[in-house]
Design an enzyme around this catalytic site. Sequence first.
Site, short mmCIF file in Angstrom:
data_model
loop_
_atom_site.label_atom_id
_atom_site.label_comp_id
_atom_site.label_asym_id
_atom_site.label_seq_id
_atom_site.Cartn_x
_atom_site.Cartn_y
_atom_site.Cartn_z
N ASP A 1 61.45 28.18 24.50
CA ASP A 1 60.25 28.83 25.02
C ASP A 1 60.65 29.64 26.26
O ASP A 1 61.22 29.10 27.21
CB ASP A 1 59.22 27.77 25.41
CG ASP A 1 57.83 28.35 25.64
OD1 ASP A 1 57.74 29.48 26.19
OD2 ASP A 1 56.85 27.68 25.29
N ASP B 1 61.63 14.39 24.40
CA ASP B 1 62.15 15.35 25.36
C ASP B 1 63.67 15.26 25.40
O ASP B 1 64.24 14.20 25.68
CB ASP B 1 61.56 15.03 26.75
CG ASP B 1 61.88 16.09 27.78
OD1 ASP B 1 63.02 16.60 27.78
OD2 ASP B 1 61.01 16.40 28.60
N THR C 1 67.42 32.66 11.32
CA THR C 1 66.17 31.98 11.02
C THR C 1 65.05 32.99 10.76
O THR C 1 65.16 34.17 11.10
CB THR C 1 65.76 31.06 12.17
OG1 THR C 1 65.48 31.87 13.32
CG2 THR C 1 66.88 30.08 12.51
N LYS C 2 63.94 32.49 10.19
CA LYS C 2 62.78 33.34 9.99
C LYS C 2 62.26 33.87 11.33
O LYS C 2 61.85 35.03 11.44
CB LYS C 2 61.67 32.56 9.28
CG LYS C 2 62.00 32.17 7.85
CD LYS C 2 60.88 31.37 7.22
CE LYS C 2 61.21 30.97 5.80
NZ LYS C 2 60.14 30.14 5.18
#
Length: 234
Positions: free
Chosen positions: A141, A118, A212-213
Amino acid sequence: MSTEQIPQDRTEHPQARIRTFMARRGRVSGRHEEGLERFMPVYGVDGAVPFDAQKAYGRKAPMVLEIGSGMGDATAAMAEADPGRDYLAVEIHPPGIANLLWLIEEKGLSNLRIYDGDALDFAGTALKEDSLAAVHVYFPDPWPKPRHHKRRIISPERVALLRSRLAVGGYIHCATDWVEYAEQMLRVLTADPGLGNTSEAYAPRPDHRPLTKFEKRGVEAGREIRDLVFQRVR
């Protein structure tokens, strides 16, 4: 608090107890298992003790904390293109950690190390105040459901912790393809008394942040990518 002190009492940062990520093990291939076994003892860092940059990198240089390095391709590319700074990647996804370990080994990146765990716990217990040149939070997220917003890493308490680890003049750089989260990020970062926005609102995508992808898929799906770059001013 002296810049030499490390807070050991996690109650100082209660938001760190609410996890900002969902642990997903994923499939670990034979190559990944080999990478973890061979290279984590070499390139991994211990979050249970104060972080020693001299020991980790063999030098003292401006350091970048990369929160959520994913599969590691973008992080490795940034470290390779920026040899004058040291990068510390934080990730909890074993295949991503393993992939980045292989990239460090294959590219010979002496300025990139990994912490498995974390990022908030690590910042609160292992990093000194004023020790970072930058914090990168790329595509965290979004926790879109309102009842989960408390898990978002860009919240007042968490930003205050990360800002305290930045040296004055250092910056926190966020990027997201979730418009509502971008708006919250802008409000939270603007409200922090120690940060100043480097742009009027959202920042242009800087050249040093690789495409990025994940980001390419977002653009192809019609989602707008928003960057925010805030500097520590005091």
